[in-house]
Design a protein around this motif. Structure first.
Motif, PDB file in Angstrom:
ATOM      1  N   GLU A  59      17.489 -23.703  11.411  1.00 39.94           N
ATOM      2  CA  GLU A  59      16.176 -24.504  10.996  1.00 39.94           C
ATOM      3  C   GLU A  59      15.831 -23.646   9.851  1.00 39.94           C
ATOM      4  OE1 GLU A  59      15.004 -27.422  11.380  1.00 39.94           O
ATOM      5  OE2 GLU A  59      15.805 -28.151  13.214  1.00 39.94           O
ATOM      6  N   GLU A  60      15.260 -24.078   8.418  1.00 39.23           N
ATOM      7  CA  GLU A  60      14.957 -23.279   7.700  1.00 39.23           C
ATOM      8  C   GLU A  60      13.284 -23.698   6.924  1.00 39.23           C
ATOM      9  OE1 GLU A  60      16.217 -21.633   3.254  1.00 39.23           O
ATOM     10  OE2 GLU A  60      17.434 -23.370   4.284  1.00 39.23           O
ATOM     11  N   ARG A  61      12.466 -22.749   7.005  1.00 40.02           N
ATOM     12  CA  ARG A  61      11.286 -23.002   6.277  1.00 40.02           C
ATOM     13  C   ARG A  61      10.816 -21.680   5.111  1.00 40.02           C
ATOM     14  NH1 ARG A  61      11.862 -26.816   9.226  1.00 40.02           N
ATOM     15  NH2 ARG A  61      10.580 -27.864  10.647  1.00 40.02           N
ATOM     16  N   MET A  62      10.036 -22.401   4.216  1.00 36.58           N
ATOM     17  CA  MET A  62       9.647 -21.461   3.127  1.00 36.58           C
ATOM     18  C   MET A  62       8.254 -20.984   3.337  1.00 36.58           C
ATOM     19  SD  MET A  62      12.213 -21.593   1.260  1.00 36.58           S
ATOM     20  CE  MET A  62      11.704 -20.615  -0.116  1.00 36.58           C
ATOM     21  N   VAL A  63       8.064 -19.465   2.849  1.00 39.26           N
ATOM     22  CA  VAL A  63       6.690 -19.027   3.016  1.00 39.26           C
ATOM     23  C   VAL A  63       6.545 -18.430   1.615  1.00 39.26           C
ATOM     24  CG1 VAL A  63       6.343 -18.864   5.609  1.00 39.26           C
ATOM     25  CG2 VAL A  63       7.339 -16.735   4.026  1.00 39.26           C
ATOM     26  N   SER A  64       5.429 -17.894   1.202  1.00 38.85           N
ATOM     27  CA  SER A  64       5.096 -17.347  -0.333  1.00 38.85           C
ATOM     28  C   SER A  64       4.421 -15.988  -0.069  1.00 38.85           C
ATOM     29  CB  SER A  64       4.172 -18.102  -0.788  1.00 38.85           C
ATOM     30  OG  SER A  64       3.933 -17.592  -2.310  1.00 38.85           O
ATOM     31  N   LEU A  65       4.953 -14.888  -0.535  1.00 40.87           N
ATOM     32  CA  LEU A  65       4.322 -13.868  -0.353  1.00 40.87           C
ATOM     33  C   LEU A  65       3.728 -13.488  -1.558  1.00 40.87           C
ATOM     34  CD1 LEU A  65       3.775 -11.064   1.220  1.00 40.87           C
ATOM     35  CD2 LEU A  65       5.848 -10.262   0.506  1.00 40.87           C
ATOM     36  N   ARG A  66       2.356 -13.290  -1.667  1.00 37.30           N
ATOM     37  CA  ARG A  66       1.665 -12.790  -2.992  1.00 37.30           C
ATOM     38  C   ARG A  66       1.157 -11.490  -2.944  1.00 37.30           C
ATOM     39  NH1 ARG A  66       0.133 -18.106  -2.150  1.00 37.30           N
ATOM     40  NH2 ARG A  66       0.913 -19.750  -3.979  1.00 37.30           N
ATOM     41  N   GLN A  67       1.378 -10.888  -4.108  1.00 36.68           N
ATOM     42  CA  GLN A  67       0.897  -9.465  -4.083  1.00 36.68           C
ATOM     43  C   GLN A  67       0.131  -9.298  -5.485  1.00 36.68           C
ATOM     44  OE1 GLN A  67       3.974  -6.276  -5.056  1.00 36.68           O
ATOM     45  NE2 GLN A  67       5.514  -7.902  -4.738  1.00 36.68           N
ATOM     46  N   VAL A  68      -0.894  -8.359  -5.375  1.00 36.51           N
ATOM     47  CA  VAL A  68      -1.823  -7.964  -6.385  1.00 36.51           C
ATOM     48  C   VAL A  68      -1.639  -6.295  -6.596  1.00 36.51           C
ATOM     49  CG1 VAL A  68      -4.249  -7.737  -7.532  1.00 36.51           C
ATOM     50  CG2 VAL A  68      -3.468  -9.828  -6.039  1.00 36.51           C
ATOM     51  N   PHE A  69      -1.523  -5.933  -7.876  1.00 28.80           N
ATOM     52  CA  PHE A  69      -1.172  -4.439  -8.097  1.00 28.80           C
ATOM     53  C   PHE A  69      -1.920  -4.037  -9.414  1.00 28.80           C
ATOM     54  CE2 PHE A  69       2.251  -7.111  -9.472  1.00 28.80           C
ATOM     55  CZ  PHE A  69       2.484  -6.702 -10.910  1.00 28.80           C
ATOM     56  N   PRO A  70      -2.061  -2.713  -9.512  1.00 33.23           N
ATOM     57  CA  PRO A  70      -2.449  -2.278 -10.998  1.00 33.23           C
ATOM     58  C   PRO A  70      -1.423  -2.602 -12.060  1.00 33.23           C
ATOM     59  CG  PRO A  70      -2.865  -0.484  -9.164  1.00 33.23           C
ATOM     60  CD  PRO A  70      -1.996  -1.579  -8.620  1.00 33.23           C
ATOM     61  N   SER A  71      -1.943  -2.827 -13.355  1.00 32.12           N
ATOM     62  CA  SER A  71      -0.936  -3.486 -14.298  1.00 32.12           C
ATOM     63  C   SER A  71      -0.024  -2.459 -14.802  1.00 32.12           C
ATOM     64  CB  SER A  71      -1.740  -4.182 -15.451  1.00 32.12           C
ATOM     65  OG  SER A  71      -2.719  -2.901 -15.820  1.00 32.12           O
ATOM     66  N   TRP A  72      -0.428  -1.176 -14.415  1.00 28.60           N
ATOM     67  CA  TRP A  72       0.679   0.085 -14.906  1.00 28.60           C
ATOM     68  C   TRP A  72       1.576   0.229 -13.958  1.00 28.60           C
ATOM     69  CZ3 TRP A  72      -4.580   0.712 -13.427  1.00 28.60           C
ATOM     70  CH2 TRP A  72      -4.763   1.519 -12.516  1.00 28.60           C
ATOM     71  N   LYS A  73       1.674  -0.565 -12.953  1.00 29.11           N
ATOM     72  CA  LYS A  73       2.661  -0.303 -11.767  1.00 29.11           C
ATOM     73  C   LYS A  73       3.644  -1.467 -11.759  1.00 29.11           C
ATOM     74  CE  LYS A  73       0.230   2.602  -8.281  1.00 29.11           C
ATOM     75  NZ  LYS A  73      -0.262   2.800  -6.901  1.00 29.11           N
ATOM     76  N   LYS A  74       4.906  -1.405 -10.937  1.00 32.65           N
ATOM     77  CA  LYS A  74       5.738  -2.527 -11.108  1.00 32.65           C
ATOM     78  C   LYS A  74       5.643  -3.272  -9.561  1.00 32.65           C
ATOM     79  CE  LYS A  74       9.579  -0.998 -13.974  1.00 32.65           C
ATOM     80  NZ  LYS A  74      10.811  -0.480 -14.090  1.00 32.65           N
ATOM     81  N   PRO A  75       5.693  -4.598  -9.546  1.00 32.90           N
ATOM     82  CA  PRO A  75       5.598  -5.184  -8.086  1.00 32.90           C
ATOM     83  C   PRO A  75       6.721  -4.618  -7.102  1.00 32.90           C
ATOM     84  CG  PRO A  75       6.603  -6.536  -9.772  1.00 32.90           C
ATOM     85  CD  PRO A  75       6.332  -5.521 -10.488  1.00 32.90           C
ATOM     86  N   LEU A  76       6.384  -4.598  -5.950  1.00 29.01           N
ATOM     87  CA  LEU A  76       7.212  -4.301  -5.089  1.00 29.01           C
ATOM     88  C   LEU A  76       7.931  -5.628  -4.761  1.00 29.01           C
ATOM     89  CD1 LEU A  76       5.048  -2.095  -2.621  1.00 29.01           C
ATOM     90  CD2 LEU A  76       6.590  -1.166  -4.346  1.00 29.01           C
ATOM     91  N   ILE A  77       9.474  -5.295  -4.384  1.00 28.44           N
ATOM     92  CA  ILE A  77      10.329  -6.520  -4.167  1.00 28.44           C
ATOM     93  C   ILE A  77      10.746  -6.620  -2.573  1.00 28.44           C
ATOM     94  CG2 ILE A  77      12.590  -7.271  -4.793  1.00 28.44           C
ATOM     95  CD1 ILE A  77      10.611  -6.829  -6.984  1.00 28.44           C
ATOM     96  N   PRO A  78      10.443  -7.749  -2.123  1.00 22.62           N
ATOM     97  CA  PRO A  78      10.916  -7.762  -0.479  1.00 22.62           C
ATOM     98  C   PRO A  78      12.303  -7.786  -0.492  1.00 22.62           C
ATOM     99  CG  PRO A  78       9.143  -9.610  -1.413  1.00 22.62           C
ATOM    100  CD  PRO A  78       9.652  -8.686  -2.665  1.00 22.62           C
ATOM    101  N   GLN A  79      12.799  -7.147   0.675  1.00 22.98           N
ATOM    102  CA  GLN A  79      14.186  -7.075   0.956  1.00 22.98           C
ATOM    103  C   GLN A  79      14.521  -8.133   2.057  1.00 22.98           C
ATOM    104  OE1 GLN A  79      15.767  -4.717  -0.911  1.00 22.98           O
ATOM    105  NE2 GLN A  79      13.976  -4.921  -2.037  1.00 22.98           N
TER     106      GLN A  79
END
Length: 674
Positions: free
Chosen positions: A475-495
């Motif tokens: 069975e498959e479902r979807m979730v959304s992961l949102r992150q907020v970070f300082p603009s001088w950094k790059k977002p972290l990538i879920p693995q």
């Protein structure tokens, strides 16, 4: 003639379609005259002009006049009949009131109707309104003349007459005062307008100062014309005559403002006081011996000063607010000009403290949680009034407030410092402090710190629930992961990750990032959650799985909770059991029937039952593959009670059935078999 506003051209196909369909009844408004021209009228002879517009409904439904509006407040439009059946008529009476002479008048009258083709239907009045003669200005007031000199003023004279009338002329000018005279200057200017003639004259008025000063003179100029309706025009003139002494002003307005006025610096005048200067044209010394001006006005001057100039300072006194006027009489030691007069008007505003703050709110915008533990802001409060301003902190909400001063003299300022702890806050915040004062118009003022605290991570939903699933089926479902970070950094990538037994797997999609104007980045990752149950035993299952990212040791990422339920062969019906209360709140004593059964028609047995003390259970029917019970409530239930049945099945040892007392509507409760 009747005027009808025609609609826009309609395509032939639309006309054909309309003819082939049933016609819809609708009203249609027409009027006998769209715009009435009342011609040229003289305002001396006409105060109003009235016209009657005749409307007719030529449609096949009742015409309703919903509202009537005019483009000018000088126009009144009345309609006694607002509902007009098909084929009938109604009258609108429009009256234009001439408030002043003017040239062309054009007035619109708008009727709001239910005619689909003319929801707003307009008619109008147009024409010219004139005066025979106009003097600009109509009188000459408060002219200051000087002895031995002539003072001149220019007056415009305008005549308006119909083109078919013989031209009017000014035949002669006379005066009833020996020092007052006037002459016409040059040739008059004649302009032809729409149906009338306008003639403009320039009149030069001369006032001779004479030999002696005077506090007041008046006379009238008489202009004799060839107009039979107005053979004589009158121009009143008032003046006074100064001698050697002259005043800087003959009219003074004194204001004691409720607003604080700082003390004047060198060369500046106190705005709460007014100055009148008396000076000698010949630079001959004189002295002001006395002045007369009643309360609430006060006058200050140097009584001993003998000079060619003298200053008088006027102010208004008293505690209460008031308006006043009077005449200042200035007495000097000059025999030929002993008295000079000044008209004085004034206003004393109420003496009070006035609370003023340039700003009462500071919005911090978006704040990343953990980046700012405390926030601070200082506001400025000033006393713009004329009494001391008393301040105190009346109430605070989740903030510390400090005042740098509790008593502010007129013109003084104080600081209000607000400090708040954000370490335990999340989402929108509104922190405030209320300051009380003795300003009668602003007893309190609230100063606010507002903003939005954004969590660095947000998982939506944080709990993912699967309905009943089958063992080893994906069975498959979807979730959304949102992150907020300082603009001088790059977002972290879920693995990608999964549980140890492989039942739950996380498969992240692409991470998309945007950046706002407040120095923050916002990223979102859609994550696919795949559930593959390994157990075949009936029951509820759950697991909490951490979200892993490309930066080891990253904090604050919420784990994902996954819940699912496996139903085996044994079932209960109904599930849950629902009881409905009697009037007054007591539970219904009527028993409810409950059936346990095998979906696969396999034999089973119940070895034991666990139920709340106020629930009675009686077996009423037994078969190898099903058992029926009668369940009754003995008293009021509290909480979320359940009944637990023990079975002889090793893989399904228990069947759990929930109990629900409804509050007048169907509810829901959980029931499972394990």
């Amino acid at each position: 003639m009747r005027f009808r506003v025609l609609p826009r051209a309609i395509p032939a196909a639309a006309i054909l379609g309309a003819l082939m369909s049933h016609a819809v009844a609708a009203p249609e408004i027409v009027v006998d005259e769209k715009s009435h021209d009342f011609g040229i009228l003289y305002s001396e002879e006409h105060q109003t002009v009235t016209h009657r517009f005749e409307f007719q409904n030529v449609g096949d439904a009742t015409l309703t006049i919903q509202d009537i509006k005019t483009s000018c407040g000088c126009t009144r439009a009345e309609m006694a009949k607002r509902e007009i059946p098909p084929g009938e008529s109604a009258t609108l009476v429009a009256e234009l009131q001439f408030r002043d002479h003017r040239f062309k008048d054009s007035i619109r009258i708008s009727l709001m109707t239910n005619d689909p083709a003319h929801p707003v239907f307009e008619v109008g009045l147009t024409g010219f309104l004139l005066r025979h003669w106009i003097l600009e200005p109509p009188s000459i007031e408060e002219i200051v003349a000087v002895t031995g000199q002539t003072t001149e003023r220019a007056v415009g004279v305008v005549s308006n007459q119909l083109l078919e009338e013989a031209p009017w002329e000014i035949l002669s000018i006379s005066s009833d005062h020996p020092q007052l005279a006037a002459t016409l200057g040059g040739k008059p200017k004649v302009e032809s307008k729409q149906g009338f003639r306008m003639t403009q004259y320039s009149l030069g008025v001369r006032i001779a100062g004479g030999e002696s000063p005077s506090l007041g003179e008046q006379g009238t100029l008489y202009l004799r014309t060839s107009d039979p309706a107005y053979p004589v025009l009158r121009l009143p003139v008032r003046w006074l005559v100064e001698g050697d002494l002259t005043l800087s002003t003959r009219n003074v307005y004194v204001l004691r403002s409720r607003l604080f006025r700082p003390p004047p610096t060198a060369g500046d005048q106190d705005r709460n006081r007014r100055k009148v200067v008396v000076s000698s044209r010949s630079k001959t010394p004189f002295r002001i011996t006395s002045v007369d001006l009643g309360p609430p006005f006060a006058v200050e001057w140097d009584r001993e000063r003998v000079s060619d100039t003298a200053e008088l300072i006027l102010s208004i006194t008293g505690e209460k607010a008031q308006h006043a006027e009077g005449t200042l009489s200035i007495h000097t030691d000059r025999e030929r000009e002993p008295v000079h007069q000044v008209r004085v008007r004034g206003e004393a505003q109420e003496i009070q403290a006035i609370f003023s703050a340039p700003t009462t709110q500071h919005h911090f915008g978006n704040i990343l949680k953990g980046e700012a533990k405390f926030i601070e802001r200082t506001f400025t409060v000033s006393n713009l009034g004329t009494r001391p301003l008393d301040l105190c902190v009346q109430e605070v909400h989740e903030t510390d407030a400090k005042l740098s001063g509790a008593n502010l003299p007129p013109g003084a300022s104080a600081a209000i410092a607000l400090r708040a702890d954000l370490s335990r806050k999340e989402g929108a915040f509104d922190l405030w402090a209320t300051i009380a004062s003795n300003d009668p118009t602003k007893a309190t003022e609230t100063f606010r710190l507002t903003g939005l605290i954004l969590p660095p991570w947000r998982l939506e939903p944080s709990t993912l629930s699967f309905r009943t699933v089958q063992p080893n089926e994906e069975e498959e479902r979807m979730v959304s992961l949102r992150q907020v970070f300082p603009s001088w950094k790059k977002p972290l990538i879920p693995q990608p990750s999964q549980t140890d037994n492989g039942e739950v797997a996380i498969r992240p999609g692409k991470t998309m990032a945007t950046y706002d104007s407040e120095g923050l980045g916002h990223a979102e990752t859609e994550i696919s959650v795949v559930l593959t149950p390994r157990s075949s035993v009936s029951g509820k299952y759950s697991v909490s799985i951490p979200i892993q990212v490309n930066e080891p040791g990253a904090r604050g990422i919420p784990p994902l909770r996954v819940e699912w339920q496996i139903l085996g062969d044994l079932r209960a019906r109904p599930s849950p059991l629902v009881f409905f209360p009697k009037a007054g709140g007591a539970a219904d004593q009527k028993p409810t029937r409950l059936k346990l059964y095998s979906k696969g028609s396999l034999p089973f047995a119940i070895k034991g039952v666990q139920a709340p003390e106020n629930v009675s259970i009686s077996e009423i029917e037994r078969h190898p593959t099903s058992i029926s019970y009668e369940v009754r409530l003995l008293s009021e239930l509290k909480g979320e009670p359940t009944i637990l049945f023990q079975t002889d099945r090793p893989g399904e040892p228990e069947i759990e059935v929930g109990i629900l007392v409804s509050e007048g509507r169907e509810g829901s409760a959980s029931a499972s078999a394990r």
